[in-house]
Scaffold this active site. Sequence first.
Site, PDB file in Angstrom:
ATOM      1  CB  SER A 109      -1.156  -0.106   1.274  1.00 46.36           C
ATOM      2  OG  SER A 109      -1.421   1.261   1.427  1.00 46.36           O
ATOM      3  CE1 TYR A 113      -4.016  -1.887   4.975  1.00 46.25           C
ATOM      4  CE2 TYR A 113      -3.038   0.033   4.383  1.00 46.25           C
ATOM      5  CZ  TYR A 113      -3.694  -1.030   4.020  1.00 46.25           C
ATOM      6  OH  TYR A 113      -4.054  -1.304   2.677  1.00 46.25           O
ATOM      7  CE  LYS A 125      -1.580  -3.961   2.466  1.00 51.54           C
ATOM      8  NZ  LYS A 125      -2.077  -5.358   2.076  1.00 51.54           N
TER       9      LYS A 125
HETATM   10  P1  NAI Z   1     -11.791  -5.253   0.551  1.00 47.70           P
HETATM   11  O1  NAI Z   1     -12.109  -5.203   2.084  1.00 47.70           O
HETATM   12  O2  NAI Z   1     -13.070  -4.871  -0.392  1.00 47.70           O
HETATM   13  O3  NAI Z   1     -11.190  -6.510   0.186  1.00 47.70           O
HETATM   14  C1  NAI Z   1     -10.636  -7.382   1.355  1.00 47.70           C
HETATM   15  C2  NAI Z   1     -11.047  -8.750   1.228  1.00 47.70           C
HETATM   16  O4  NAI Z   1     -10.425  -9.380   2.046  1.00 47.70           O
HETATM   17  C3  NAI Z   1     -12.378  -8.722   1.805  1.00 47.70           C
HETATM   18  O5  NAI Z   1     -13.189  -9.429   0.934  1.00 47.70           O
HETATM   19  C4  NAI Z   1     -12.325  -9.441   3.129  1.00 47.70           C
HETATM   20  O6  NAI Z   1     -13.475 -10.312   3.310  1.00 47.70           O
HETATM   21  C5  NAI Z   1     -11.034 -10.458   2.997  1.00 47.70           C
HETATM   22  N1  NAI Z   1     -10.301 -10.715   4.164  1.00 47.70           N
HETATM   23  C6  NAI Z   1     -10.129 -10.117   5.073  1.00 47.70           C
HETATM   24  N2  NAI Z   1      -9.507 -10.741   5.976  1.00 47.70           N
HETATM   25  C7  NAI Z   1      -9.416 -11.959   5.664  1.00 47.70           C
HETATM   26  C8  NAI Z   1      -8.797 -13.272   6.035  1.00 47.70           C
HETATM   27  N3  NAI Z   1      -8.235 -13.223   7.358  1.00 47.70           N
HETATM   28  N4  NAI Z   1      -8.704 -14.073   5.365  1.00 47.70           N
HETATM   29  C9  NAI Z   1      -9.249 -14.229   3.982  1.00 47.70           C
HETATM   30  N5  NAI Z   1      -9.792 -13.025   3.392  1.00 47.70           N
HETATM   31  C10 NAI Z   1      -9.943 -11.948   4.352  1.00 47.70           C
HETATM   32  O7  NAI Z   1     -10.745  -4.083   0.261  1.00 47.70           O
HETATM   33  P2  NAI Z   1      -9.791  -3.839  -1.005  1.00 47.70           P
HETATM   34  O8  NAI Z   1      -9.719  -2.608  -1.155  1.00 47.70           O
HETATM   35  O9  NAI Z   1     -10.221  -4.814  -2.082  1.00 47.70           O
HETATM   36  O10 NAI Z   1      -8.385  -4.347  -0.429  1.00 47.70           O
HETATM   37  C11 NAI Z   1      -7.621  -5.411  -1.235  1.00 47.70           C
HETATM   38  C12 NAI Z   1      -6.230  -5.289  -0.531  1.00 47.70           C
HETATM   39  O11 NAI Z   1      -5.725  -4.135  -1.340  1.00 47.70           O
HETATM   40  C13 NAI Z   1      -5.956  -5.467   0.740  1.00 47.70           C
HETATM   41  O12 NAI Z   1      -4.524  -6.056   0.980  1.00 47.70           O
HETATM   42  C14 NAI Z   1      -5.728  -3.852   0.740  1.00 47.70           C
HETATM   43  O13 NAI Z   1      -5.113  -3.748   2.022  1.00 47.70           O
HETATM   44  C15 NAI Z   1      -5.067  -3.598  -0.356  1.00 47.70           C
HETATM   45  N6  NAI Z   1      -5.106  -1.954  -0.569  1.00 47.70           N
HETATM   46  C16 NAI Z   1      -6.245  -1.444  -1.266  1.00 47.70           C
HETATM   47  C17 NAI Z   1      -6.255  -0.101  -1.530  1.00 47.70           C
HETATM   48  C18 NAI Z   1      -7.645   0.745  -2.018  1.00 47.70           C
HETATM   49  O14 NAI Z   1      -7.425   1.754  -2.445  1.00 47.70           O
HETATM   50  N7  NAI Z   1      -8.733  -0.030  -1.933  1.00 47.70           N
HETATM   51  C19 NAI Z   1      -5.049   0.658  -1.142  1.00 47.70           C
HETATM   52  C20 NAI Z   1      -3.903   0.102  -0.752  1.00 47.70           C
HETATM   53  C21 NAI Z   1      -3.756  -1.192  -0.550  1.00 47.70           C
END
Ligand code: NAI
Length: 307
Positions: free
Chosen positions: A153, A166, A170
């Site tokens: 991130s 976080y 990351k």
């Molecule tokens: P999101 O919350 O929609 O997706 C994350 C998914 O991971 C969720 O569906 C959740 O149920 C699942 N999850 C959480 N804990 C879990 C576990 N212990 N085991 C299995 N699944 C689990 O959020 P998003 O934005 O799609 O994030 C995806 C990745 O991208 C994350 O690693 C986030 O930190 C990273 N990220 C996202 C950014 C953004 O702008 N959306 C910015 C920087 C990084």
Amino acid sequence: MAEINFDGRVAVVTGAGGGLGRSHALLLASRGAKVVVNDLGGNRAGEGGGSEMADQVVEEIQANGGEAVANYASVSDLEGAKSIIDDAVEAFGKVDIVINNAGILRDKSFAKLTPEELDLVLKVHLYGTFYVTMAAWPHLREQNYGRVVNTTSGSGLYGNFGQANYSAAKLGITGLTRTLAHEGQKYGINANVIAPVAASRMTDDIMPPKLLEALEPENVSPLVAFLSSEDCTETGRIFSVGGGYVARVAIVEGAGTTFDGAFSPDDVADKWDDIMRVELGEGSAEFTSGVMEQTGKIVQALGISFD
Ligand code: NAI
């Protein structure tokens, strides 16, 4: 040039029940990969859980003519992480591609951060990425082929207020990825890491609606799919990606300075300008000092105006 495809390839995508992971899984499956859709199904803070999120994405993939199975384990649980890879092998005979994407948020300023909030975030992001990759690694090594795409991130790379837990997790993932790149090299395993910016439940209350509209997760997944493909030979790289903007992020070191023999703190002070100097080459590389600046570069590149 032939279109990039994943025929005969098996991919595991963690946290693929929504947001970016769902989009990665759908794209890979649409180009022939058999996919394990892992998702714990909890909320943004990692509370609760269930099978619906992963099941829905599997149904979507199947409705489009693709092949997928669901896995509901938590990546932060060693046995759970292993079950994700076991499911790939059981359902599809192997694993070629590992997309570590699952994540949660427990934002707090450093002064208020509790040890529990630290543990939880490190466990899901950093340990989760370790555990899933550790389970996959023997398979990748044995077949002399693998593609690992991890998720860092801008907060990790550049820092962000209220995200000490976080950002540490990351940046840890970034360090892990760069070492995987070294250790995977002689086994045909490439490992790269992306710093995405996308509209998801993680950002929907942080960014203005106009920006969110431009930042569909589908504008991040093409990079992830390219990095997951046989066609991509890059390894150990870091990318900033969002809204159709893609840039390599590099860790650079200045030319530095040297002291002859013993030197004092005053000598350091005297040469401070030389120590601090980092000359960026031709082109347009710039320093980025925070996650807001990372997003700002994307806004500028996409020409979004908020008037
Ligand atoms: P999101 O919350 O929609 O997706 C994350 C998914 O991971 C969720 O569906 C959740 O149920 C699942 N999850 C959480 N804990 C879990 C576990 N212990 N085991 C299995 N699944 C689990 O959020 P998003 O934005 O799609 O994030 C995806 C990745 O991208 C994350 O690693 C986030 O930190 C990273 N990220 C996202 C950014 C953004 O702008 N959306 C910015 C920087 C990084």
